[in-house]
Scaffold this motif. Structure first.
Motif, PDB file in Angstrom:
ATOM      1  N   HIS A  88       0.800  -1.222   0.000  1.00  0.00           N
ATOM      2  CA  HIS A  88       0.000   0.000   0.000  1.00  0.00           C
ATOM      3  C   HIS A  88       0.837   1.277   0.000  1.00  0.00           C
ATOM      4  O   HIS A  88       0.286   2.366  -0.089  1.00  0.00           O
ATOM      5  N   THR A  89       2.131   1.137   0.193  1.00  0.00           N
ATOM      6  CA  THR A  89       2.995   2.325   0.166  1.00  0.00           C
ATOM      7  C   THR A  89       4.204   2.002  -0.695  1.00  0.00           C
ATOM      8  O   THR A  89       4.510   0.823  -0.942  1.00  0.00           O
ATOM      9  N   GLU A  90       4.912   3.039  -1.106  1.00  0.00           N
ATOM     10  CA  GLU A  90       6.091   2.795  -1.947  1.00  0.00           C
ATOM     11  C   GLU A  90       7.182   2.080  -1.163  1.00  0.00           C
ATOM     12  O   GLU A  90       7.875   1.225  -1.698  1.00  0.00           O
ATOM     13  N   ASP A 136     -11.276  -4.047  -3.420  1.00  0.00           N
ATOM     14  CA  ASP A 136     -11.359  -2.628  -3.774  1.00  0.00           C
ATOM     15  C   ASP A 136      -9.977  -2.117  -4.189  1.00  0.00           C
ATOM     16  O   ASP A 136      -9.145  -1.800  -3.341  1.00  0.00           O
ATOM     17  N   CYS A 137      -9.752  -2.061  -5.507  1.00  0.00           N
ATOM     18  CA  CYS A 137      -8.454  -1.613  -6.022  1.00  0.00           C
ATOM     19  C   CYS A 137      -8.524  -0.156  -6.489  1.00  0.00           C
ATOM     20  O   CYS A 137      -7.661   0.305  -7.235  1.00  0.00           O
ATOM     21  N   SER A 138      -9.543   0.545  -6.071  1.00  0.00           N
ATOM     22  CA  SER A 138      -9.701   1.941  -6.499  1.00  0.00           C
ATOM     23  C   SER A 138      -8.830   2.854  -5.636  1.00  0.00           C
ATOM     24  O   SER A 138      -8.083   2.393  -4.778  1.00  0.00           O
ATOM     25  N   ASP A 139      -8.974   4.158  -5.843  1.00  0.00           N
ATOM     26  CA  ASP A 139      -8.261   5.125  -5.014  1.00  0.00           C
ATOM     27  C   ASP A 139      -9.054   5.487  -3.760  1.00  0.00           C
ATOM     28  O   ASP A 139      -8.628   6.328  -2.975  1.00  0.00           O
ATOM     29  N   ASN A 140     -10.208   4.881  -3.582  1.00  0.00           N
ATOM     30  CA  ASN A 140     -11.068   5.280  -2.462  1.00  0.00           C
ATOM     31  C   ASN A 140     -10.571   4.901  -1.067  1.00  0.00           C
ATOM     32  O   ASN A 140     -10.732   5.671  -0.137  1.00  0.00           O
ATOM     33  N   PRO A 141      -9.972   3.710  -0.886  1.00  0.00           N
ATOM     34  CA  PRO A 141      -9.595   3.350   0.487  1.00  0.00           C
ATOM     35  C   PRO A 141      -8.551   4.302   1.064  1.00  0.00           C
ATOM     36  O   PRO A 141      -7.853   4.995   0.315  1.00  0.00           O
ATOM     37  N   ARG A 142      -8.462   4.317   2.374  1.00  0.00           N
ATOM     38  CA  ARG A 142      -7.467   5.141   3.052  1.00  0.00           C
ATOM     39  C   ARG A 142      -6.057   4.776   2.588  1.00  0.00           C
ATOM     40  O   ARG A 142      -5.202   5.633   2.442  1.00  0.00           O
ATOM     41  N   PHE A 143      -5.811   3.487   2.358  1.00  0.00           N
ATOM     42  CA  PHE A 143      -4.507   3.036   1.871  1.00  0.00           C
ATOM     43  C   PHE A 143      -4.704   2.253   0.571  1.00  0.00           C
ATOM     44  O   PHE A 143      -4.848   1.036   0.600  1.00  0.00           O
ATOM     45  N   GLY A 170      -1.766  -5.182   3.687  1.00  0.00           N
ATOM     46  CA  GLY A 170      -0.432  -4.706   4.041  1.00  0.00           C
ATOM     47  C   GLY A 170      -0.425  -3.459   4.905  1.00  0.00           C
ATOM     48  O   GLY A 170       0.601  -3.100   5.480  1.00  0.00           O
ATOM     49  N   ALA A 171      -1.566  -2.787   5.017  1.00  0.00           N
ATOM     50  CA  ALA A 171      -1.591  -1.543   5.804  1.00  0.00           C
ATOM     51  C   ALA A 171      -2.063  -1.803   7.232  1.00  0.00           C
ATOM     52  O   ALA A 171      -2.312  -0.872   7.990  1.00  0.00           O
ATOM     53  N   GLY A 172      -2.230  -3.038   7.559  1.00  0.00           N
ATOM     54  CA  GLY A 172      -2.616  -3.468   8.890  1.00  0.00           C
ATOM     55  C   GLY A 172      -2.347  -4.949   8.872  1.00  0.00           C
ATOM     56  O   GLY A 172      -1.591  -5.424   8.026  1.00  0.00           O
ATOM     57  N   HIS A 173      -2.957  -5.687   9.775  1.00  0.00           N
ATOM     58  CA  HIS A 173      -2.714  -7.125   9.737  1.00  0.00           C
ATOM     59  C   HIS A 173      -4.045  -7.852   9.569  1.00  0.00           C
ATOM     60  O   HIS A 173      -4.887  -7.841  10.471  1.00  0.00           O
ATOM     61  N   PHE A 174      -4.238  -8.443   8.418  1.00  0.00           N
ATOM     62  CA  PHE A 174      -5.470  -9.164   8.121  1.00  0.00           C
ATOM     63  C   PHE A 174      -5.199 -10.098   6.956  1.00  0.00           C
ATOM     64  O   PHE A 174      -4.477  -9.750   6.033  1.00  0.00           O
ATOM     65  N   LEU A 178     -12.751  -4.929   5.813  1.00  0.00           N
ATOM     66  CA  LEU A 178     -13.756  -4.129   5.096  1.00  0.00           C
ATOM     67  C   LEU A 178     -13.113  -3.083   4.196  1.00  0.00           C
ATOM     68  O   LEU A 178     -13.700  -2.688   3.187  1.00  0.00           O
ATOM     69  N   GLN A 179     -11.918  -2.627   4.559  1.00  0.00           N
ATOM     70  CA  GLN A 179     -11.185  -1.740   3.651  1.00  0.00           C
ATOM     71  C   GLN A 179     -10.930  -2.456   2.331  1.00  0.00           C
ATOM     72  O   GLN A 179     -11.023  -1.870   1.264  1.00  0.00           O
ATOM     73  N   MET A 180     -10.584  -3.731   2.436  1.00  0.00           N
ATOM     74  CA  MET A 180     -10.266  -4.495   1.231  1.00  0.00           C
ATOM     75  C   MET A 180     -11.524  -4.906   0.490  1.00  0.00           C
ATOM     76  O   MET A 180     -11.589  -4.840  -0.728  1.00  0.00           O
TER      77      MET A 180
END
Ligand SMILES: Cc1cc2nc3c(=O)[nH]c(=O)nc-3n(C[C@H](O)[C@H](O)[C@H](O)COP(=O)(O)OP(=O)(O)OC[C@H]3O[C@@H](n4cnc5c(N)ncnc54)[C@H](O)[C@@H]3O)c2cc1C
Ligand SMILES: [Zn+2]
Lengths: 417, 93
Positions: free
Chosen positions: A122-124, A160-167, A277-281, A320-322
């Motif tokens: 989710h990040t560079e 959700d592969c859009s730009d909408n999620p926080r990460f 990758g932006a948390g643990h799930f 749910l982010q994913m």
């Protein structure tokens, strides 16, 4: 009895009354060449390979409850070998190779399903780190593949592969040969195959102490009496510290609880394992249609085989982010298992300061995938009183010599691994 | 959900706190004087009891101060809370 399409057809016509017991249920003998403490996947696999690879079949596996009732039957069954450091990479890769032939070898369907394991970035910084790990894997002869956001959107349509999620998702590191397996079947398959080679599997038999003579263990004190032992190997997961404590060993281990949970069954919607990758799930879908999910451990030591709500909430939020599509899916069950977290995040499969007492533990979050190789090298270590090439580095002494195997570079704190 | 009584703020929910590991592991006075074995003991070996454990917590989303907790690792019952520098209370039977 060998399982095959023919035995199945024969039994179908006989009303399925002719199947014999998958494994024998003997009374414990007075003495065994090797006693394995702990009837999870690791203990059973060790017994199997002792008999099969080393011709040592006067072996007992002592289990305090029922086999597979520990973490083997509680885990989210993710199988992979995407490690960075050589010592772990080669060990887990051998395990993955064994998984690919396990059902045939055991003549038992472990339902191993190489559906791929995808770690999302989710990040560079994370992407660069995944490139680094992926390249290390390729150099070690292990499959790794970078998937772009577009590849992933096609591969997992509900994500959700859009730009909408926080990460937002930048891409992901994929290991296609990884996947899942049926956890119970792994315990049962190894038990059946070991029993057929002469290993005694003794359930409801708790080990409560050890009788010593000098620097050797000569017998195991159990809830079913004293059992003599030429050698003793322990594979008791979250109880490593307690059982090793019975011979006076202190370990670089803390016992923590890890939870898992499943949803109600859904139609097929996810045919791979995907991790946030932006948390643990992490999540996969079982053959019954339930979504199988997990997240972080509870962050403080615990021997309670149940989890706490805050971690559950956090994991679900990441999920749910994913997959926003899951917002109204109901949870069906959740549970926990007690795991032995080592202070460098890697297992210990090794000789100990006691001559004939061997330790297999410290599996942290990820010991299910290790089951075949763990049994393989632990059997070798016990039979030869010397480590196998693949567990040479997984010693207890590494904590004194400074050769810790810290794949994440997290440092000496159990819950950070 | 644990409810933890911060000695300064009172009882709050577990999510306000972070876990800080086994308590009373003092940093060695003279690390260079330790053998490798002693250093490993300090850095890596943990008590890991199935029962009462004395441990450190920090009220990270509150006053951000550290304190000690005695907690049962099976029931999660908290049997004592005391400030840094205070002696641990006698063990309940
Ligand atoms: C919720 C959860 C999810 C997980 N997800 C994954 C995953 O996705 N992928 C992965 O690779 N790993 C995962 N793991 C880790 C994995 O489950 C374990 O590392 C692995 O199953 C350990 O196997 P084992 O045979 O060592 O332990 P266990 O299966 O726990 O077996 C140990 C056995 O020892 C017995 N025992 C203990 N004390 C005594 C005694 N005194 N006398 C006799 N018997 C005793 C216990 O009853 C138990 O049956 C997960 C773990 C948990 C808890
Ligand atoms: Zn406070």
């Amino acid at each position: 009895m060998r399982y095959s399409i023919f035995s199945l057809v024969r039994q179908a016509f006989a009303g399925h009354r002719g199947w014999d017991e998958a494994w024998r249920t003997p009374e414990p003998k007075k003495q065994y060449d090797v006693v394995i403490v702990g009837g999870g996947g690791h203990g059973l696999a060790t017994a199997y390979y002792l008999a099969k690879n080393h011709g040592v079949s006067n072996v007992a596996v002592l289990e305090k409850g029922y086999i597979g009732g520990g973490n083997t039957g509680r885990n989210t069954t993710i199988v992979r070998s995407n490690y960075m450091l050589d010592d772990n990479a080669h060990f887990y890769e051998w395990s993955l190779k064994l998984w690919h032939q396990l059902s045939t070898d055991l003549n038992y369907n472990t339902m191993f399903s190489p559906r791929g394991v995808l770690n999302l970035a989710h990040t560079e910084g994370q992407r660069d780190q995944y490139f680094r790990r992926g390249n290390r894997m390729l150099l070690n002869g292990i499959d790794a593949e970078w998937m772009t956001r577009e590849d992933i959107a096609r591969f997992i349509p509900h994500l959700d592969c859009s730009d909408n999620p926080r990460f937002p998702i930048l891409g992901g590191l994929m290991q296609r040969r990884g996947g899942t397996a049926r956890h119970d079947a792994v315990a049962w398959g190894y038990a059946r195959a070991a029993s057929a080679l002469g290993v005694d599997i003794i359930q409801n038999c708790e080990v409560q102490g050890f009788a010593r003579e000098g620097n050797r263990v000569v017998a195991v004190e159990t809830s079913r009496g004293r059992i003599g032992a030429g050698k003793v190997g322990i594979a008791v997961a979250g109880n490593s510290g307690r059982v090793a404590g019975m011979v006076g060993l202190k370990l670089p281990i803390e016992t923590h609880v890890l939870q898992a949970f499943v949803s109600e069954p859904l139609k097929p919607m996810l045919d791979t394992v995907v991790t946030y990758g932006a948390g643990h799930f992490y999540m996969s879908q079982s053959d019954k249609g339930e979504l199988v999910m997990g997240g972080d451990l509870d962050f403080y030591p615990s021997y309670a085989q149940k989890g706490n709500i805050p971690i559950l909430e956090e994991a679900v939020a990441a999920g749910l982010q994913m997959f926003p599509i899951l917002s109204r899916v109901r949870m069906m069950r959740h549970w926990g298992g007690v795991m032995d977290m080592t202070l460098d995040g890697s297992p210990i499969i090794a000789k100990t300061p006691i001559d004939n007492f061997y330790l297999n533990g410290g599996w942290c979050y990820g010991g299910f995938k290790a089951t075949p190789a763990s049994g393989w090298v632990f059997a070798h270590t016990i039979a030869h009183d010397a480590p196998h090439e693949l567990n040479r580095a997984h010693t207890l002494e590494r904590f004194e010599t400074g050769h810790v195997i810290d794949d994440k570079g997290a440092g000496p704190v159990a819950q950070w691994h | 959900m644990l409810r933890i009584g911060c000695p300064w703020c009172g009882e709050r929910e577990e999510i306000e706190f972070s876990y800080g590991g086994q308590a009373h592991l003092a940093y060695p006075q003279d690390p260079h004087a330790l053998t490798d074995e002693q250093w490993a003991q300090y850095l890596f070996m943990r008590d890991n009891p199935k029962g009462l454990l004395r441990e450190r917590w920090v009220h990270s989303h509150g006053c951000r101060r550290w304190f000690n907790v005695e907690r049962h690792t099976v029931t999660h019952e908290i049997t004592a809370i005391y400030k840094p520098g205070e002696p641990p209370p006698a063990r309940r039977a």
